[in-house]
Structures are given as structure tokens and as C-alpha cells.
Write a protein that holds these residues in place. Structure first.
Motif, mmCIF file in Angstrom:
data_model
loop_
_atom_site.group_PDB
_atom_site.id
_atom_site.type_symbol
_atom_site.label_atom_id
_atom_site.label_comp_id
_atom_site.label_asym_id
_atom_site.label_seq_id
_atom_site.Cartn_x
_atom_site.Cartn_y
_atom_site.Cartn_z
ATOM 1 N N ALA A 151 0.816 -1.305 0.332
ATOM 2 C CA ALA A 151 -0.292 0.005 0.241
ATOM 3 C C ALA A 151 0.517 1.359 0.135
ATOM 4 O O ALA A 151 0.712 1.770 -0.338
ATOM 5 C CB ALA A 151 -1.396 -0.349 0.756
ATOM 6 N N CYS A 186 -1.298 -7.061 2.174
ATOM 7 C CA CYS A 186 -2.273 -6.703 2.281
ATOM 8 C C CYS A 186 -3.654 -7.306 0.645
ATOM 9 O O CYS A 186 -4.384 -8.373 1.815
ATOM 10 C CB CYS A 186 -2.908 -5.422 2.286
ATOM 11 S SG CYS A 186 -4.583 -5.040 2.681
ATOM 12 N N THR A 199 -2.991 -1.019 6.644
ATOM 13 C CA THR A 199 -2.438 -0.968 5.587
ATOM 14 C C THR A 199 -2.707 0.863 5.111
ATOM 15 O O THR A 199 -2.326 2.386 4.589
ATOM 16 C CB THR A 199 -3.411 -1.924 4.184
ATOM 17 O OG1 THR A 199 -3.802 -2.709 4.242
ATOM 18 C CG2 THR A 199 -3.478 -0.790 2.992
#
Length: 717
Positions: free
Chosen positions: A246, A274, A554
């Protein structure tokens, strides 16, 4: 309290006496001129006593913040000469200022802190870092009232000795000007003649000098940091980003959007943890597990409960289908189309401006770059337990591959760890048919949450079939009688838990090694050390995401990415400090647990006085209609005020419901604003309005309402 009142009484009496006996008439320019001959005669007769009396008067005037310090400074020059007058006033003014500082701290600080605790906390953080520097700057510029500086600094955490010596040094220049002018007191008609516009301008320049010095020091430090390295005359890239999670994806996206030439380097899967191992696959399996649980409890909805016919292999296949469906958003092709140069390989920082990439296809590429952003993420932490390497353990990263090969859900599953990841996976796999035992060494699960929230989480996990073992230490993995066991201990008593699979979910650690950070001297322990702008020791090398912390989420990585990109590309003109004031997070057990700001545990640890308002979802019409009445909203505010300090929500859709409170906190909107906002009926979002209503009722102005009641009674006559 008595001591404060007594001291305040003495101060008020002294100030009253000063004006009542018209002592202020001596501290005017004309009054001083008229009395000059008398004072000089007394000094000639007894110089030591006169100096002592003058010193005491100056200290008293300054300590009590009385008008006339400027006149006394002139008088020092007229009565004692430049050198002696400067010494007397320099010490007397610093001692008096320090006394005023201490009086302010003793009488006012506790009261002000209780009222403006959060604001003062932020000021204290700044004072702790650069308080002496800012005080010195203020002391150099006599435009700022000295008495006001004394009182305000007393409210902060600045050390007394620091305040004294900085004041002593900082006020010296202004004191010298006034004492020198005082040697010609007879020729002075007004104070404005002393502090002319030109002199004020000179003081302003003097005040700016520390900032110039600070900039020079920064340049010197920069040269020292880069000593031994040769900076390229031109660069291949404006920015190289290492890691396509991210943090790296958002950083490179922003860089490309502002037309910078950026290269994104990733050795593994695009999208990072993620997409491939964390948020996406876990939420996919949590949804399947929730549906399976609803089928078993269909009678809650007026249906016949059924045991779901399940193919675990198909469940895991769906997880990978979800990953594949989202993957194009983070793909090489998409980011290439956005203007990002994506290179698949392992990056190593050779020097502050050079990155070497060993490509996955076997080639090597070397790039020079103006700036670098390290966004290498984090990996599961593996505890050093005897036998763990032979245990066959999986982590939240590796279970998706290994379990995808299983025909059935693991029969006996141990989840090691009671944090959010451990709780989510324990509940999901239990609902999918595994016999799950969750082991946590702490007295309760989800240790960062309030006790009532943790107890609630434990209760819903137990309802889902999880055998929760808190206060249990995992000691070692063994083979006993041909089966795998984990040996645990509670209060020194050992026991064994047989298992087929074990998930290790005891936390995550930053990926720090192999990227050349050590060779450059960039400091790291658990995470990379950065300043508030995300700069490392090397000012052109930044870090973002899990590798820097302080939150391994994230959405925080994406948040930091904006600062890393903007500060790297435009920091020459303007840099931005990362804003961590309002950070939400959600644990996706069922019902969800979502939080933003402080909770009761934090408030107690930080000694923050709070009012707690609760709203139970059992009262919400939508929750009743959906047979999902479990849970609550808990809002923390200062006593009697609607300012939101923190919110915890336990319910269906808690993570989504939290957004309204996040926006309110971000933009300083209180509960009254939420109460005055129309919420659609019947929705889960109404819970926020009803929570605000509960606060309003608890803080109703009862005295005013009693008068209103009397008014209405009168109107009925």
C-alpha cells in the motif's frame, strides 16, 4: 490548594499596594528623572546596600509582572553605568522572570492543563524538542511582552533551569540597549526614542538569526551525513520506491500523477501483504465463515437451520478468486499505464542516490535517483520456541497457499496469539469446522482494547466454538505418541494440546534487512527511525508503511505515502509533518470491533478525565430487524463537553459505522453536530445519532429546564 490561595493572596496584596501607594509614579520616565539626583546621592553614601535594594526591587517588579521594568532598566544605566548596570539588570531580570515562570506553573498550570489537556500535550511535545530554541528567539525580539512569555512558558513542561539560562542569554542584547540608553537618561524624552523602527528592525533580524543558524546547522549536518559519497550531477529518476504494498503503490502513484519520473521496485507480488496474504484473503474467508454460521443459526431469521455442505478446497479457491479479481488494480500493467516504471526484482541502496536492482529475470539494473522511499512492509514475527521449525507452522502469509491444498479444514487447529489477526482467523476457521484452540499469554485477548470490549470479543469467539486459553505461555513444540503437540503452561502448570495445524499470529516485524540500510548507517531497531517528515538519517531517503510504524495498518501506510511522496518531491519548498491525530482501526471478528482515538484504558494511562456515553444496539430498530442486537457504541468526551476524544463500536458493520466519527474528529465536529444531522431510517448509522442523544440527555441543563417548566406552567394559566 491552600498554598495556592495563600500565594495568590500575597501577590494580589502586593500588586494592590503598588498601585494604592502610587509607587508606579516612580516607574515613569519623568518620575525617574525627577528622583535621579536623590537616588544617586543614596548610592554614593551606601553603594552595596543600594545595589541590593535596586536588585530586589527589579526582581519584585518582574516577578509580579508590574509595569516599569523598562524604566528600571534605564535607571540601572543612569545610576550604575553601562557595565555594572548591565550585570545587575541581566541577573535581576532573569531571576524575576524565573519567579514569574514558577508562580505561573504553581498557580495556573494544573487548572489550565485540566481544561486544555490535549492542546497543552501537543505544545509540550514541541517544547520538549525545541523549547529552548523558541524561547531564545522570543527573548531576542523585544516586540514580544516579556511578562507574557514568562507566564505562558510556566504552563509548559520546560525545565526551570533551561528557562533561566536561555532568558539570561536571550535578553542580554535588549538589556544592553536599554542600559546604554539609560546612561544618557537626561536626554531621553520618551521610550519610543529608544526603540526606534530601525532598532526594532535590528532586533527582528537578531531574532531571525537563530533560524538562519538552524538552517546553516542543517546544511552542515547534511554535508556530514553525505560525507564520503559522490552526488551525481544528474539523475535517472526523481524517485525510486522500494516495495509495492500500500505504501509503495500510493507513493509511486502520486509521483506519477505530478509527472515525476518514478521507478517502483517489487520482488514479489504486486499489492504486497494486504492483497495477497492479509486484508483481502482474510476478509474473504471471514465472509464465507459468517454465511456458514448464519446457515447453522437460520432459526434467528425464521428459517430452518441447516449444516452447510462444504468443500474446504472450494472455500480456499474462492479466496484466491477474490485476490485475482482485485489484483488488476495493483498490477504492473495498471501502474505502467499510470506512468510508473515498474521493475520486478530485489532493490539495494548502494549510496544515497544509487539503487541497484537484481531483476527476477536475472539481469541487473542500476539507477541514480534524487530521492528514495523505502516501503518494504512487514512480515509475521516467529517466536523462538523449541521445536517450532519442525512444527509445520503457518502464518497469516503462508496459510493461504498451504491450506489451499487441503481437502478438508484442519481438524485440530491451534492459533498462537490473541491479537486482531489471531482472533479473526480463530473465529473463521472454527466456523468452517475446525476444532480451534487459541493460545494467548496475556490475561485477555485484544490487549489494546478496553476490558469490556476484550471480554465481549472472547465471549463471541467462545460462542463460535473457539477454545480460548488466556494466561497460557507457549513453551515448546513436541512429538508425543506419534502426534504433534504444543506444550503450554498456566501458573507454572504444564499441559499439552494436540494439533494438526498451527497458525502463528503473535505480531509482525518490519522488513529491514537486505536493502542496504545498514551500510548507509540508517538507524533501525524494530522499525526505521524517521523524523516527523518521514525522512531517515539521509534527508533524501524516506520510509513509509509498516517498515516505519507506528501503526501497521494498510490505510496508515497509504496515508504516510502522501507525505513521503510530497516531501520527497517538493520538500525543498515545503515539508509536511505526518498527521496521526485520527487513526481508525477495525478487528473483523463477528461482530466487528472498531475504534478511533482513545479508549478508557488510554484515558486512564494518560490521566485524561473523560465522560463515557454508551448506546446499546439492542435498542436500534435496524439491529432488531436483522436479529443482530449485540454490541454497543462507546464515546469518550471531556466532562460536560461534546468534543469527541475517542469512539469504540462493537457491532455488525462497526468498521463502516466508525467513519462518521472519524470525520467528526478530523474536522473537530462534536456530538451536537452529529445529533443535528438527519440519518436515514432505519439504518445502522442511526446508532451514531442515538449515542449523541444519550450524551445530550446526560448533559441536559437541568436548572434551565426547571425555569422552562415554570414558564410552561405559567403559560397554561
Amino acid at each position: 490548594m491552600f498554598k495556592k490561595i495563600a500565594l495568590l493572596g500575597v501577590i494580589v496584596a502586593a500588586i494592590f499596594s503598588f498601585f494604592y501607594f502610587d509607587l508606579n509614579s516612580y516607574l515613569t520616565l519623568q518620575g525617574m528623572k525627577d528622583s535621579l539626583d536623590t537616588f544617586q546621592s543614596q548610592i554614593a553614601q551606601n553603594p552595596v546596600l543600594s545595589i541590593g535594594v535596586f536588585f530586589a526591587i527589579y526582581v519584585a517588579v518582574t516577578a509580579l509582572s508590574l509595569p516599569g521594568a523598562a524604566i528600571l532598566t534605564l535607571a540601572a544605566g543612569a545610576l550604575f553605568g553601562l557595565v555594572q548596570g548591565l550585570v545587575i539588570v541581566s541577573f535581576a531580570s532573569s531571576v524575576g522572570a524565573t519567579l514569574a515562570f514558577l508562580v505561573s506553573r504553581f498557580i495556573l498550570r494544573d487548572t489550565v492543563r485540566n481544561k486544555f489537556k490535549e492542546k497543552l500535550k501537543k505544545i509540550d511535545e514541541g517544547v520538549e524538542k525545541q523549547g529552548a530554541f523558541y524561547l531564545f528567539t522570543l527573548r531576542l525580539v523585544p516586540v514580544f511582552p516579556f511578562f507574557l512569555i514568562n507566564l505562558l512558558m510556566g504552563l509548559t513542561s520546560l525545565k526551570t533551569w533551561t528557562f533561566y539560562w536561555v532568558s539570561q542569554v536571550g535578553m542580554l542584547a535588549g538589556t544592553a540597549v536599554y542600559v546604554n540608553a539609560g546612561t544618557q537618561l537626561a536626554q531621553i524624552d520618551s521610550l519610543s526614542g529608544i526603540v526606534s523602527p530601525g532598532l526594532i528592525f535590528s532586533f527582528v533580524l537578531l531574532g531571525i538569526f537563530p533560524w538562519i543558524a538552524k538552517a546553516i546547522v542543517a546544511v552542515v549536518n547534511r554535508r556530514r551525513v553525505y560525507k564520503g559519497y559522490s552526488k551525481p550531477k544528474k539523475f535517472d529518476r526523481n524517485l525510486v520506491v522500494i516495495g509495492a504494498g500500500a505504501g509503495g503503490l500510493v507513493t509511486s502513484y502520486i509521483a506519477a500523477a505530478v509527472k515525476a519520473k518514478v521507478t517502483l521496485v517489487e520482488a514479489g507480488e504486486m499489492g504486497g501483504d494486504c492483497l495477497n496474504y492479509g486484508c483481502v484473503p482474510s476478509k474473504a474467508i471471514i465472509k464465507t465463515a459468517k454465511v456458514a454460521n448464519q446457515m447453522r443459526h437460520a432459526d434467528s431469521y425464521g428459517l430452518e437451520p441447516v449444516t452447510p455442505a462444504m468443500s474446504f478446497k472450494r472455500v480456499m479457491a474462492r479466496v484466491h478468486e477474490v485476490i485475482a479479481a482485485i489484483a488488476p488494480n495493483d498490477s504492473v500493467e495498471r501502474y505502467t499505464s499510470l506512468g510508473v516504471d515498474v521493475v520486478k526484482g530485489y532493490a539495494k541502496i548502494i549510496d544515497p542516490w544509487t539503487v541497484e536492482i537484481k531483476k527476477n529475470d536475472g539481469g541487473t539494473q542500476t539507477l541514480t535517483t534524487k530521492n528514495i522511499v523505502v516501503a518494504t512492509g512487514a512480515a509475521p514475527f516467529i517466536p523462538e520456541l523449541p521445536g517450532i521449525e519442525q512444527s509445520g507452522y503457518v502464518t497469516s502469509d503462508t496459510l493461504w497457499t498451504k491450506f489451499a491444498e487441503l481437502e478438508d479444514a484442519p481438524k485440530r487447529l491451534i492459533v498462537l496469539g490473541g491479537g486482531p489477526i489471531g482472533c479473526e482467523l480463530a473465529q473463521a476457521f472454527s466456523r468452517l469446522g475446525s476444532d480451534v484452540t487459541q493460545v494467548e499469554r496475556a490475561p485477555r485477548l485484544m490487549g489494546r482494547e478496553d476490558a469490556d470490549v476484550a471480554e465481549y470479543a472472547e465471549s463471541v469467539l467462545r460462542e463460535s466454538g473457539v477454545n480460548v486459553l488466556t494466561s497460557h505461555d507457549a513453551l515448546r513444540f513436541e512429538q508425543q505418541n506419534g502426534e504433534k503437540v504444543l506444550v503450554v503452561a498456566k501458573e507454572g502448570v504444564e499441559s499439552t494440546i494436540a494439533y494438526d495445524e498451527v497458525i502463528v499470529a503473535v505480531g509482525r516485524k518490519a522488513r529491514l534487512h537486505g536493502f542496504g540500510l545498514e551500510d548507509l548507517g540508517i538507524q533501525f531497531d524494530r522499525t526505521i527511525e524517521t523524523d516527523e517528515y518521514l525522512q531517515t538519517l539521509m534527508p533524501n531517503i524516506f520510509a513509509a508503511g509498516d517498515v516505519v510504524g507506528p501503526y501497521q495498518f494498510t490505510h496508515v501506510a497509504a496515508h504516510q505515502a502522501w507525505y513521503a511522496a510530497v516531501n520527497a518531491l517538493f520538500g525543498t519548498f515545503k515539508k509536511f509533518k505526518v498527521d496521526y491525530r485520527v487513526i481508525p482501526w477495525t478487528t473483523f471478528i463477528d461482530p466487528e470491533v472498531a475504534r478511533v482515538g482513545i479508549n478508557e484504558r488510554d484515558a486512564a494511562e494518560q490521566d485524561i478525565d473523560v465522560e463515557v456515553t454508551r448506546y446499546e444496539f439492542a435498542e436500534l430498530d435496524r439491529a432488531v430487524a436483522e436479529s443482530a442486537r449485540k454490541g454497543f457504541i462507546k464515546v469518550l468526551t471531556p466532562p460536560g463537553k461534546d468534543k469527541i476524544l475517542g469512539v469504540t463500536i462493537v457491532s455488525e458493520h462497526a468498521g463502516d459505522l466508525l467513519a462518521e466519527f472519524v470525520i467528526a474528529m478530523k474536522h473537530d465536529l462534536g456530538l451536537n453536530k452529529i445529533l443535528g444531522t438527519i440519518h436515514a431510517y432505519p439504518t445502522w448509522a442511526e446508532g451514531a445519532k442515538y449515542a449523541a442523544g444519550n450524551w445530550k440527555r446526560a448533559n441536559a441543563p437541568e436548572k434551565l429546564l426547571s425555569y422552562v417548566e415554570k414558564f410552561h406552567t405559567w403559560r397554561r394559566r
